[in-house]
Motif scaffolding. Structure first.
Motif, PDB file in Angstrom:
ATOM      1  N   HIS A 111       0.864  -1.182   0.000  1.00  0.00           N
ATOM      2  CA  HIS A 111       0.000   0.000   0.000  1.00  0.00           C
ATOM      3  C   HIS A 111       0.894   1.222   0.000  1.00  0.00           C
ATOM      4  CE1 HIS A 111      -2.623   3.181   1.905  1.00  0.00           C
ATOM      5  NE2 HIS A 111      -3.373   2.773   0.895  1.00  0.00           N
ATOM      6  N   GLY A 112       0.701   2.099  -0.984  1.00  0.00           N
ATOM      7  CA  GLY A 112       1.526   3.288  -1.074  1.00  0.00           C
ATOM      8  C   GLY A 112       1.294   3.994  -2.392  1.00  0.00           C
ATOM      9  N   PRO A 113       2.031   5.063  -2.643  1.00  0.00           N
ATOM     10  CA  PRO A 113       1.842   5.837  -3.868  1.00  0.00           C
ATOM     11  C   PRO A 113       2.564   5.214  -5.055  1.00  0.00           C
ATOM     12  CG  PRO A 113       3.565   6.844  -2.552  1.00  0.00           C
ATOM     13  CD  PRO A 113       3.046   5.681  -1.746  1.00  0.00           C
ATOM     14  N   ALA A 114       1.985   5.387  -6.229  1.00  0.00           N
ATOM     15  CA  ALA A 114       2.622   4.897  -7.447  1.00  0.00           C
ATOM     16  C   ALA A 114       3.925   5.623  -7.746  1.00  0.00           C
ATOM     17  CB  ALA A 114       1.667   5.045  -8.632  1.00  0.00           C
ATOM     18  N   THR A 115       4.113   6.794  -7.148  1.00  0.00           N
ATOM     19  CA  THR A 115       5.348   7.542  -7.370  1.00  0.00           C
ATOM     20  C   THR A 115       6.580   6.773  -6.923  1.00  0.00           C
ATOM     21  OG1 THR A 115       4.858   8.695  -5.284  1.00  0.00           O
ATOM     22  CG2 THR A 115       4.351   9.851  -7.318  1.00  0.00           C
ATOM     23  N   LEU A 116       6.405   5.736  -6.121  1.00  0.00           N
ATOM     24  CA  LEU A 116       7.536   4.903  -5.718  1.00  0.00           C
ATOM     25  C   LEU A 116       8.175   4.220  -6.924  1.00  0.00           C
ATOM     26  CD1 LEU A 116       6.024   3.258  -2.500  1.00  0.00           C
ATOM     27  CD2 LEU A 116       7.819   4.997  -2.587  1.00  0.00           C
ATOM     28  N   GLY A 117       7.440   4.117  -8.030  1.00  0.00           N
ATOM     29  CA  GLY A 117       7.981   3.468  -9.212  1.00  0.00           C
ATOM     30  C   GLY A 117       8.405   4.419 -10.310  1.00  0.00           C
ATOM     31  N   MET A 118       8.362   5.732 -10.042  1.00  0.00           N
ATOM     32  CA  MET A 118       8.595   6.677 -11.131  1.00  0.00           C
ATOM     33  C   MET A 118      10.051   6.762 -11.568  1.00  0.00           C
ATOM     34  SD  MET A 118       8.227  10.456  -9.390  1.00  0.00           S
ATOM     35  CE  MET A 118       8.911  11.273 -10.845  1.00  0.00           C
ATOM     36  N   ALA A 119      10.988   6.286 -10.735  1.00  0.00           N
ATOM     37  CA  ALA A 119      12.393   6.298 -11.161  1.00  0.00           C
ATOM     38  C   ALA A 119      12.596   5.377 -12.357  1.00  0.00           C
ATOM     39  CB  ALA A 119      13.297   5.887 -10.008  1.00  0.00           C
ATOM     40  N   LYS A 120      11.839   4.287 -12.389  1.00  0.00           N
ATOM     41  CA  LYS A 120      11.930   3.357 -13.517  1.00  0.00           C
ATOM     42  C   LYS A 120      11.033   3.773 -14.666  1.00  0.00           C
ATOM     43  CE  LYS A 120      13.228  -0.673 -10.757  1.00  0.00           C
ATOM     44  NZ  LYS A 120      12.876  -2.063 -10.350  1.00  0.00           N
ATOM     45  N   ASP A 121       9.877   4.328 -14.323  1.00  0.00           N
ATOM     46  CA  ASP A 121       8.948   4.780 -15.357  1.00  0.00           C
ATOM     47  C   ASP A 121       8.154   5.966 -14.821  1.00  0.00           C
ATOM     48  OD1 ASP A 121       7.078   5.231 -17.312  1.00  0.00           O
ATOM     49  OD2 ASP A 121       6.398   3.154 -17.454  1.00  0.00           O
ATOM     50  N   ALA A 125       3.969   8.136 -11.931  1.00  0.00           N
ATOM     51  CA  ALA A 125       3.612   9.327 -11.152  1.00  0.00           C
ATOM     52  C   ALA A 125       2.222   9.823 -11.488  1.00  0.00           C
ATOM     53  CB  ALA A 125       4.635  10.436 -11.391  1.00  0.00           C
ATOM     54  N   LEU A 126       1.785   9.625 -12.716  1.00  0.00           N
ATOM     55  CA  LEU A 126       0.470  10.103 -13.136  1.00  0.00           C
ATOM     56  C   LEU A 126      -0.663   9.427 -12.379  1.00  0.00           C
ATOM     57  CD1 LEU A 126       1.222  10.109 -16.955  1.00  0.00           C
ATOM     58  CD2 LEU A 126       0.749  12.147 -15.595  1.00  0.00           C
ATOM     59  N   ALA A 127      -0.406   8.250 -11.829  1.00  0.00           N
ATOM     60  CA  ALA A 127      -1.438   7.529 -11.078  1.00  0.00           C
ATOM     61  C   ALA A 127      -1.625   8.087  -9.676  1.00  0.00           C
ATOM     62  CB  ALA A 127      -1.092   6.048 -10.998  1.00  0.00           C
ATOM     63  N   THR A 128      -0.627   8.806  -9.171  1.00  0.00           N
ATOM     64  CA  THR A 128      -0.737   9.385  -7.833  1.00  0.00           C
ATOM     65  C   THR A 128      -1.034  10.875  -7.922  1.00  0.00           C
ATOM     66  OG1 THR A 128       0.721   7.746  -6.824  1.00  0.00           O
ATOM     67  CG2 THR A 128       0.496   9.838  -5.671  1.00  0.00           C
ATOM     68  N   GLY A 166      -6.614   3.156  -3.280  1.00  0.00           N
ATOM     69  CA  GLY A 166      -6.628   2.906  -1.842  1.00  0.00           C
ATOM     70  C   GLY A 166      -6.593   4.162  -1.010  1.00  0.00           C
ATOM     71  N   GLY A 167      -7.272   5.237  -1.484  1.00  0.00           N
ATOM     72  CA  GLY A 167      -7.356   6.463  -0.685  1.00  0.00           C
ATOM     73  C   GLY A 167      -6.756   7.653  -1.391  1.00  0.00           C
ATOM     74  N   ASN A 168      -7.038   8.830  -0.846  1.00  0.00           N
ATOM     75  CA  ASN A 168      -6.497  10.073  -1.388  1.00  0.00           C
ATOM     76  C   ASN A 168      -6.346  11.055  -0.236  1.00  0.00           C
ATOM     77  OD1 ASN A 168      -6.145  12.605  -2.913  1.00  0.00           O
ATOM     78  ND2 ASN A 168      -6.818  11.387  -4.673  1.00  0.00           N
ATOM     79  N   MET A 260      -3.465  10.304  -4.979  1.00  0.00           N
ATOM     80  CA  MET A 260      -4.148   9.000  -4.903  1.00  0.00           C
ATOM     81  C   MET A 260      -3.156   7.916  -4.502  1.00  0.00           C
ATOM     82  SD  MET A 260      -6.331   6.887  -7.792  1.00  0.00           S
ATOM     83  CE  MET A 260      -7.857   7.809  -7.606  1.00  0.00           C
ATOM     84  N   LEU A 261      -3.562   7.076  -3.586  1.00  0.00           N
ATOM     85  CA  LEU A 261      -2.771   5.936  -3.118  1.00  0.00           C
ATOM     86  C   LEU A 261      -3.385   4.663  -3.670  1.00  0.00           C
ATOM     87  CD1 LEU A 261      -2.697   7.212   0.544  1.00  0.00           C
ATOM     88  CD2 LEU A 261      -1.101   7.766  -1.293  1.00  0.00           C
ATOM     89  N   HIS A 262      -2.619   3.584  -3.628  1.00  0.00           N
ATOM     90  CA  HIS A 262      -3.108   2.327  -4.190  1.00  0.00           C
ATOM     91  C   HIS A 262      -2.718   1.131  -3.333  1.00  0.00           C
ATOM     92  CE1 HIS A 262      -3.118   4.985  -7.743  1.00  0.00           C
ATOM     93  NE2 HIS A 262      -4.104   4.233  -8.156  1.00  0.00           N
ATOM     94  N   PHE A 263      -3.555   0.096  -3.428  1.00  0.00           N
ATOM     95  CA  PHE A 263      -3.189  -1.235  -2.956  1.00  0.00           C
ATOM     96  C   PHE A 263      -2.585  -1.970  -4.147  1.00  0.00           C
ATOM     97  CE2 PHE A 263      -6.605  -0.193   0.048  1.00  0.00           C
ATOM     98  CZ  PHE A 263      -5.959  -0.454   1.251  1.00  0.00           C
ATOM     99  N   TRP A 264      -1.405  -2.516  -3.940  1.00  0.00           N
ATOM    100  CA  TRP A 264      -0.660  -3.183  -5.004  1.00  0.00           C
ATOM    101  C   TRP A 264      -0.667  -4.688  -4.802  1.00  0.00           C
ATOM    102  CZ3 TRP A 264       0.812  -0.094  -8.883  1.00  0.00           C
ATOM    103  CH2 TRP A 264       0.866   1.278  -8.619  1.00  0.00           C
ATOM    104  N   PHE A 265      -0.760  -5.425  -5.899  1.00  0.00           N
ATOM    105  CA  PHE A 265      -0.795  -6.883  -5.856  1.00  0.00           C
ATOM    106  C   PHE A 265       0.212  -7.449  -6.852  1.00  0.00           C
ATOM    107  CE2 PHE A 265      -4.931  -5.145  -4.945  1.00  0.00           C
ATOM    108  CZ  PHE A 265      -5.358  -5.835  -3.820  1.00  0.00           C
TER     109      PHE A 265
END
Length: 379
Positions: A111-121, A125-128, A166-168, A260-265
């Motif tokens: 659970h966390g922001p999609a920005t955690l993956g923006m270094a690779k792509d 960031a657009l999802a958060t 998963g929230g905002n 926006m935050l997300h639950f990741w699977f």
């Protein structure tokens, strides 16, 4: 987004069991996710034990409480057959490695922001949230009814991920400064604790983005290691006591107009779930997501009052700063889009949707809100 680790009391579980999960969906979430499936039983209901790693420290009770609430709802809806153990950052996954760990199957969920993956792509960031992106209501509309879910499903599938909103946090504040920002010149050389695309946009002003963990912000400001720091908003900011060392509280945080935050699977783990379990997770995530923003909207006003009473000096960013930042942001997006086809495609979709949303907000929402704000000011 912040991280620290002071213990908190988990949200209350007293009162009647929320069996509405099993029959009529999840209240407000039902309009989004549809009715929740009846509890999966007997031979069709496997017993699962998953781990969920949160990007947020336990002190952030709203954010860390979101996966805890989801875990309870899923356990109730499956009569305890599907258990999700919630762990904080570093247990065992550092926040910065959350998405990589979920994709690799080190943990089944996060659970966390999609920005955690923006270094690779940077498309992530657009999802958060990106500077001058959608507000919270617009982000929800884009995701649920405007095509964003389908766009991001394609992007995240390439990384081995599936996600649910998963929230905002809603619009965030612009941060804490030792001195007021009155002109663009005041940003030159400013050591500002900020990351992501907000840092890239401000760097064009000569700002020096800094990485400082949440628990260390107070000391970094006090010792003048940094000049300013952004965090979240009044409710979470209050706990840091930053008004004592950086009293100017600027707004708005134009880099996160609705985070926006997300639950990741893990994608393979998600696909292997029974359809009933997937439906339960969708409905539970929708309910929890609605609760996250509701809690921020309910708790921020009084926290802001307390901060001002404690010495915080509220100041809007000057118009010239906002205008120049918007130009810088558009320049950054153009540079990224020229190199990244996914970013270009998703960003264009977001920009189109944002412009249509503000057409509607301008007619109805803004007109109503502006009247009520003036009426409140008149008493």
């Amino acid at each position: 987004m912040p991280l620290d680790d002071t213990p908190i009391t988990p949200p209350s579980t007293t009162g009647p069991r929320r069996r509405t999960l099993l029959t009529a969906g999840l209240g407000a979430a039902a309009a989004v996710a549809g009715p929740l499936a009846a509890p999966a039983r007997a031979e069709n209901a496997p017993e699962l034990r998953w781990r969920l790693s949160s990007a947020y420290a336990k002190t952030l009770d709203i954010l860390f409480g979101a996966p805890e609430a989801l875990s309870r709802l899923v356990a109730e809806a499956t009569d305890g057959r599907f258990q999700i153990q919630v762990q904080g950052p570093g247990e065992p996954v550092p926040a910065e490695d959350l998405l990589t760990a979920v994709a690799a199957g080190t943990v089944e969920m996060g659970h966390g922001p999609a920005t955690l993956g923006m270094a690779k792509d940077p498309t992530f960031a657009l999802a958060t949230a990106i500077p001058f992106g959608l507000n919270a209501r617009g982000a929800a509309a884009w995701w649920q009814a405007g095509g964003a879910a389908e766009l991001f499903a394609e992007v995240f599938a390439k990384a081995g991920l599936v996600c649910l909103p998963g929230g905002n946090t809603g619009a965030q504040m612009g941060g804490w400064f030792r001195r007021e920002i009155k002109t663009l010149a005041d940003l030159q050389g400013l050591k500002f604790r900020i990351g992501g695309m907000g840092g890239q946009v401000l760097a064009k002003f000569g700002v020096q983005p800094q990485t400082v963990p949440g628990p260390e912000i107070y000391q970094a400001l006090e010792t003048k290691k940094i000049d300013a720091a952004e965090w979240i908003g009044p409710y979470d900011d209050e706990r840091l006591g930053l008004q004592k060392v950086a009293p100017v509280y600027h707004y708005p945080g134009f880099w996160e107009g609705g985070a926006m935050l997300h639950f990741w699977f893990n994608a393979e783990k998600w696909k292997a779930l029974p359809k009933s379990y997937q439906a339960i997770l969708r409905a539970a995530a929708a309910q929890v997501g609605a609760e996250v923003q509701a809690k921020y909207d309910a708790r921020n006003p009084q926290a802001l009052r307390r901060l001002v009473a404690g010495g915080a000096q509220l100041r809007p960013f000057p118009q010239e700063v906002m205008e120049a930042a918007l130009k810088n942001a558009n320049d950054v997006y153009g540079e990224i889009a020229a190199k990244n086809a996914d970013f270009r495609r998703v960003y264009e979709a977001m920009r189109t949707f944002r412009n249509e949303e503000y057409l509607w907000f301008q007619v109805a929402e803004y007109t109503y809100d502006n009247f009520m704000i003036r009426a409140r000011a008149r008493g």
